[in-house]
Design a protein around this motif. Structure first.
Motif, PDB file in Angstrom:
ATOM      1  N   VAL A  35     -67.762 -52.789  33.527  1.00 30.39           N
ATOM      2  CA  VAL A  35     -67.342 -54.094  34.029  1.00 30.39           C
ATOM      3  C   VAL A  35     -68.521 -55.051  33.927  1.00 30.39           C
ATOM      4  CG1 VAL A  35     -66.589 -55.366  36.088  1.00 30.39           C
ATOM      5  CG2 VAL A  35     -65.657 -53.091  35.618  1.00 30.39           C
ATOM      6  N   VAL A  36     -68.225 -56.319  33.641  1.00 28.73           N
ATOM      7  CA  VAL A  36     -69.261 -57.350  33.668  1.00 28.73           C
ATOM      8  C   VAL A  36     -68.797 -58.504  34.548  1.00 28.73           C
ATOM      9  CG1 VAL A  36     -70.284 -56.856  31.417  1.00 28.73           C
ATOM     10  CG2 VAL A  36     -68.335 -58.434  31.582  1.00 28.73           C
ATOM     11  N   VAL A  80     -58.714 -65.186  30.564  1.00 31.21           N
ATOM     12  CA  VAL A  80     -59.383 -64.237  31.465  1.00 31.21           C
ATOM     13  C   VAL A  80     -58.406 -63.173  31.949  1.00 31.21           C
ATOM     14  CG1 VAL A  80     -60.547 -63.989  33.695  1.00 31.21           C
ATOM     15  CG2 VAL A  80     -61.128 -65.901  32.198  1.00 31.21           C
ATOM     16  N   GLN A  81     -57.234 -63.595  32.376  1.00 34.05           N
ATOM     17  CA  GLN A  81     -56.264 -62.643  32.905  1.00 34.05           C
ATOM     18  C   GLN A  81     -55.715 -61.723  31.827  1.00 34.05           C
ATOM     19  OE1 GLN A  81     -53.694 -65.518  34.770  1.00 34.05           O
ATOM     20  NE2 GLN A  81     -54.762 -65.391  36.740  1.00 34.05           N
ATOM     21  N   ALA A  82     -55.596 -62.235  30.611  1.00 35.46           N
ATOM     22  CA  ALA A  82     -55.126 -61.387  29.509  1.00 35.46           C
ATOM     23  C   ALA A  82     -56.113 -60.270  29.203  1.00 35.46           C
ATOM     24  CB  ALA A  82     -54.892 -62.237  28.262  1.00 35.46           C
ATOM     25  N   ALA A  83     -57.382 -60.512  29.507  1.00 37.73           N
ATOM     26  CA  ALA A  83     -58.403 -59.476  29.295  1.00 37.73           C
ATOM     27  C   ALA A  83     -58.502 -58.518  30.484  1.00 37.73           C
ATOM     28  CB  ALA A  83     -59.759 -60.134  29.058  1.00 37.73           C
ATOM     29  N   GLY A  84     -57.679 -58.737  31.499  1.00 36.06           N
ATOM     30  CA  GLY A  84     -57.728 -57.885  32.678  1.00 36.06           C
ATOM     31  C   GLY A  84     -58.751 -58.339  33.700  1.00 36.06           C
ATOM     32  N   GLU A 100     -66.371 -65.187  36.555  1.00 34.92           N
ATOM     33  CA  GLU A 100     -65.362 -64.258  36.067  1.00 34.92           C
ATOM     34  C   GLU A 100     -65.869 -62.835  36.246  1.00 34.92           C
ATOM     35  OE1 GLU A 100     -65.045 -68.043  33.830  1.00 34.92           O
ATOM     36  OE2 GLU A 100     -66.669 -66.567  33.897  1.00 34.92           O
ATOM     37  N   ALA A 101     -64.951 -61.914  36.469  1.00 36.20           N
ATOM     38  CA  ALA A 101     -65.235 -60.483  36.399  1.00 36.20           C
ATOM     39  C   ALA A 101     -64.234 -59.879  35.426  1.00 36.20           C
ATOM     40  CB  ALA A 101     -65.112 -59.831  37.768  1.00 36.20           C
ATOM     41  N   LEU A 102     -64.735 -59.161  34.426  1.00 30.81           N
ATOM     42  CA  LEU A 102     -63.882 -58.682  33.337  1.00 30.81           C
ATOM     43  C   LEU A 102     -64.342 -57.303  32.866  1.00 30.81           C
ATOM     44  CD1 LEU A 102     -65.249 -61.728  32.356  1.00 30.81           C
ATOM     45  CD2 LEU A 102     -63.073 -61.734  31.141  1.00 30.81           C
ATOM     46  N   PRO A 103     -63.492 -56.630  32.092  1.00 26.93           N
ATOM     47  CA  PRO A 103     -63.970 -55.433  31.394  1.00 26.93           C
ATOM     48  C   PRO A 103     -65.142 -55.805  30.482  1.00 26.93           C
ATOM     49  CG  PRO A 103     -61.579 -55.577  31.306  1.00 26.93           C
ATOM     50  CD  PRO A 103     -62.054 -56.872  31.885  1.00 26.93           C
ATOM     51  N   GLU A 108     -68.073 -61.590  25.755  1.00 28.83           N
ATOM     52  CA  GLU A 108     -68.229 -62.784  24.913  1.00 28.83           C
ATOM     53  C   GLU A 108     -67.147 -63.819  25.206  1.00 28.83           C
ATOM     54  OE1 GLU A 108     -69.345 -64.057  20.347  1.00 28.83           O
ATOM     55  OE2 GLU A 108     -68.595 -62.025  20.727  1.00 28.83           O
ATOM     56  N   ARG A 109     -65.959 -63.373  25.552  1.00 25.35           N
ATOM     57  CA  ARG A 109     -64.889 -64.304  25.898  1.00 25.35           C
ATOM     58  C   ARG A 109     -65.291 -65.161  27.100  1.00 25.35           C
ATOM     59  NH1 ARG A 109     -58.621 -62.523  26.361  1.00 25.35           N
ATOM     60  NH2 ARG A 109     -59.238 -61.791  24.290  1.00 25.35           N
ATOM     61  N   ALA A 110     -65.843 -64.529  28.130  1.00 24.79           N
ATOM     62  CA  ALA A 110     -66.256 -65.269  29.320  1.00 24.79           C
ATOM     63  C   ALA A 110     -67.394 -66.240  29.002  1.00 24.79           C
ATOM     64  CB  ALA A 110     -66.684 -64.302  30.422  1.00 24.79           C
ATOM     65  N   LEU A 111     -68.330 -65.805  28.170  1.00 29.62           N
ATOM     66  CA  LEU A 111     -69.442 -66.687  27.808  1.00 29.62           C
ATOM     67  C   LEU A 111     -68.939 -67.902  27.033  1.00 29.62           C
ATOM     68  CD1 LEU A 111     -72.152 -64.075  26.746  1.00 29.62           C
ATOM     69  CD2 LEU A 111     -71.916 -65.259  28.939  1.00 29.62           C
ATOM     70  N   PHE A 112     -68.019 -67.692  26.110  1.00 29.97           N
ATOM     71  CA  PHE A 112     -67.442 -68.812  25.364  1.00 29.97           C
ATOM     72  C   PHE A 112     -66.761 -69.804  26.310  1.00 29.97           C
ATOM     73  CE2 PHE A 112     -63.120 -70.079  24.000  1.00 29.97           C
ATOM     74  CZ  PHE A 112     -63.472 -71.187  23.237  1.00 29.97           C
ATOM     75  N   LEU A 113     -65.969 -69.294  27.256  1.00 33.85           N
ATOM     76  CA  LEU A 113     -65.236 -70.170  28.169  1.00 33.85           C
ATOM     77  C   LEU A 113     -66.180 -71.001  29.031  1.00 33.85           C
ATOM     78  CD1 LEU A 113     -62.420 -67.702  29.278  1.00 33.85           C
ATOM     79  CD2 LEU A 113     -62.131 -69.743  27.862  1.00 33.85           C
TER      80      LEU A 113
END
Length: 436
Positions: A35-36, A80-84, A100-103, A108-113
Motif C-alpha cells: 500500500v502507498v 482513485v476509487q477504480a484503483a481500489g 490518497e491511499a492506494l495499492p 504513479e496514478r496518484a502522483l499524476f493526479l
C-alpha cells in the motif's frame, strides 16, 4: 530520554529532496504491506485568509476537487476509487492537505493526479458558484442547524485572541463567500499553491529511486512561483480575564469553555508537551481529575473535555493556540460553580504536582494512541507531512511517543501553573431564552 522512551521511536526511514521548483519531498518507505499513501500539504490555512475573504481556504479546498487541466470533473475520484483507493482533503488553521491511499501499483496514478491539480486546477465561474453553494450548505448542517455547532471552536478564539488571523470564522460568512470571484480564486492559487509552498509526502511500499524518478516526471514541470512568507500569528500573552456569553437556540443545556494561551508549539516544544499531557491528565478517562470531580463527585456536569489546539491534533499547529476545557452542565448548576471547580483542580496540580504513577498512566494511553495512528500507512504519512511542514522535521512525528514518555511531573506542574485564572478566556453558552 529514557531507555523506555527510545523504544517508542518509530524506526521508519525518512528520505527527502527538493525539486528545482521548490517542492519539498519526503519519502517514508515501508515494504511490509503493498500500500502507498500520497499527501500534499500546502502551507495555507484559515489563518492566511485576508479580511473580506473569510472561509476562502476551505472554499478553495473544495475547488481543488473540481477537475484540473488533464482531469475532467469527478475523474479524480473515479480514478482513485477504480484503483481500489480512497482520497480526501481537509483545511486547518495553518495548512490545507490532499491525500490518497492506494495499492502500491497505483502510485504513479496518484502522483499524476496531485501534480495536475497543483499545476492547473479548474478555476471556473461554474465551479466556484457550485462550491460556494456546497460550502454554505455544509455550514448550515454543521454549524447553524446543529446544537453547539460553533461551540467552542469558532466562538472561543474571538474571546481569547486579538488579531484577525486568529479570531475570524474560518468556515466563512455567507457575505464573504458569495462575493468571492474567479479572480480571487486565481490570485489565491497563484499565491499559496506554488510548489515551493508545499510538502509532498509519500509513504508505504515504494522504491526510493523509482519514486524520485516519478516525482521528478510529474511534479518537476510544475512552474516555479514566488513563495509567500509564513504569516506571523503569535500574539502577546493576555493579562486579564475576557468573557463572553452567547445563546444557542438549539442547545439543550448550558455549557462553558475556558481557554488559556499556551507556550509556542514549535519554539517551546518541550514546555508545550507538558501542556498536552496536562490536558490528558485532567479529562481523559474515568480516572481523570475533572471526570472524577465534575461528573462523579460533584455531579455538576453532563460532559467535560480538555484539549490543546482547535482541530484535535496538538502537534500540527503553530503559535498561537489554546488549552481548552469545555463543560456541559445542567441548567440548575451555576456556571460559576463549574468554572471554580476547574480552576481548583488545575491549582491543585500547580501546587501539589503530579504523582509519577498517575503521569505514567496518562503517558501510556497517549503513547498508545500515537502508535495506533502510526499503524496505518496513511496515518503515518499524514503525520510525517504535518511535522515537515510545521516543524521542519518529518522525523518528529516518529519521535512524539518517545518525547511524551520523557515528560516529567515537573513539566506538567509547570504547565498547570501557566493556566492562570487571571488570564483565562471564558465563553459561556446558554440555551436561547436564558437559563431554564
Amino acid at each position: 530520554m529514557t531507555a523506555a522512551g527510545t523504544e517508542l521511536i518509530l524506526r521508519h526511514p525518512v528520505e527527502r529532496f527538493t525539486l528545482d521548483n521548490g517542492l519539498r519531498v519526503v519519502l517514508a518507505p515501508d515494504r511490509s504491506v503493498p500500500v502507498v499513501a500520497v499527501s500534499v500539504f500546502y502551507d495555507v490555512g484559515m489563518r492566511n485568509e485576508p479580511e473580506g475573504r473569510t472561509g476562502f481556504a476551505h472554499l478553495f479546498e473544495h475547488l481543488m476537487f473540481q477537475g484540473s487541466a488533464h482531469v475532467p470533473k469527478m475523474e479524480h475520484a473515479r480514478l482513485v476509487q477504480a484503483a481500489g483507493g480512497t482520497f480526501n482533503g481537509s483545511t486547518h488553521q495553518d495548512y490545507t492537505n490532499y491525500f490518497e491511499a492506494l495499492p502500491a501499483e497505483a502510485l504513479e496514478r496518484a502522483l499524476f493526479l496531485e501534480a495536475d491539480r497543483m499545476a492547473a486546477p479548474a478555476i471556473t465561474e461554474e465551479n466556484l458558484r457550485n462550491q460556494i453553494d456546497v460550502v454554505k450548505e455544509e455550514i448550515r448542517v454543521n454549524v447553524l442547524n446543529r446544537p453547539y455547532g460553533a461551540f467552542p471552536w469558532l466562538q472561543l478564539p474571538q474571546v481569547a485572541f486579538e488579531s484577525f488571523a486568529n479570531t475570524h470564522d474560518g468556515y466563512g460568512s455567507f457575505v464573504d463567500l458569495e462575493s468571492s470571484t474567479v479572480d480571487d480564486a486565481a490570485d489565491f492559487f497563484s499565491t499559496y499553491y506554488a510548489p515551493g509552498n508545499a510538502v509532498l509526502c509519500i509513504g508505504g511500499d515504494l522504491d526510493v529511486a523509482e519514486t524520485e524518478r516519478l516525482v521528478q516526471r510529474w511534479f518537476g514541470p510544475v512552474a516555479t512561483r514566488d513563495v509567500p512568507p509564513t504569516p506571523r500569528t503569535g500574539e502577546p500573552m493576555p493579562t486579564s480575564v475576557r468573557s463572553v456569553v452567547v445563546e444557542d437556540r438549539l442547545a439543550t443545556a448550558p455549557a462553558v469553555a475556558l481557554g488559556w494561551r499556551v507556550p509556542d508549539p514549535v519554539a517551546r516544544f518541550d514546555e508545550y508537551l507538558g501542556t498536552v499531557l496536562l490536558a490528558e491528565l485532567l479529562s481523559e478517562g474515568d480516572a481523570s481529575r475533572l471526570e472524577r470531580r465534575l461528573i462523579h463527585d460533584d455531579r455538576t456536569a453532563i460532559a467535560q473535555s480538555s484539549y490543546v489546539g482547535l482541530f484535535g491534533d496538538p502537534f500540527d499547529v503553530r503559535d498561537a493556540t489554546l488549552f481548552t476545557t469545555q463543560v456541559h452542565h445542567p441548567a440548575g448548576v451555576p456556571v460559576e460553580r463549574v468554572t471554580a471547580a476547574v480552576h481548583e483542580e488545575i491549582a491543585r496540580i500547580a501546587s501539589d504536582g503530579v504523582p509519577a504513577d498517575e503521569l505514567r498512566r496518562v503517558q501510556a494511553r497517549t503513547e498508545a494512541q500515537l502508535l495506533r495512528q502510526a499503524d496505518s500507512v496513511l496515518g503515518r504519512t499524514l503525520a510525517f507531512a504535518a511535522a515537515e511542514l510545521v516543524h521542519g522535521r518529518a522525523e518528529l512525528a516518529g519521535e512524539l511517543a518517545a518525547r511524551l514518555a520523557a515528560v516529567t511531573p515537573e513539566q506538567v506542574q509547570a504547565a498547570a501553573r501557566g493556566l492562570d485564572p487571571g488570564t483565562v478566556a471564558v465563553l459561556e453558552l446558554r440555551p436561547a431564552g436564558g437559563r431554564q
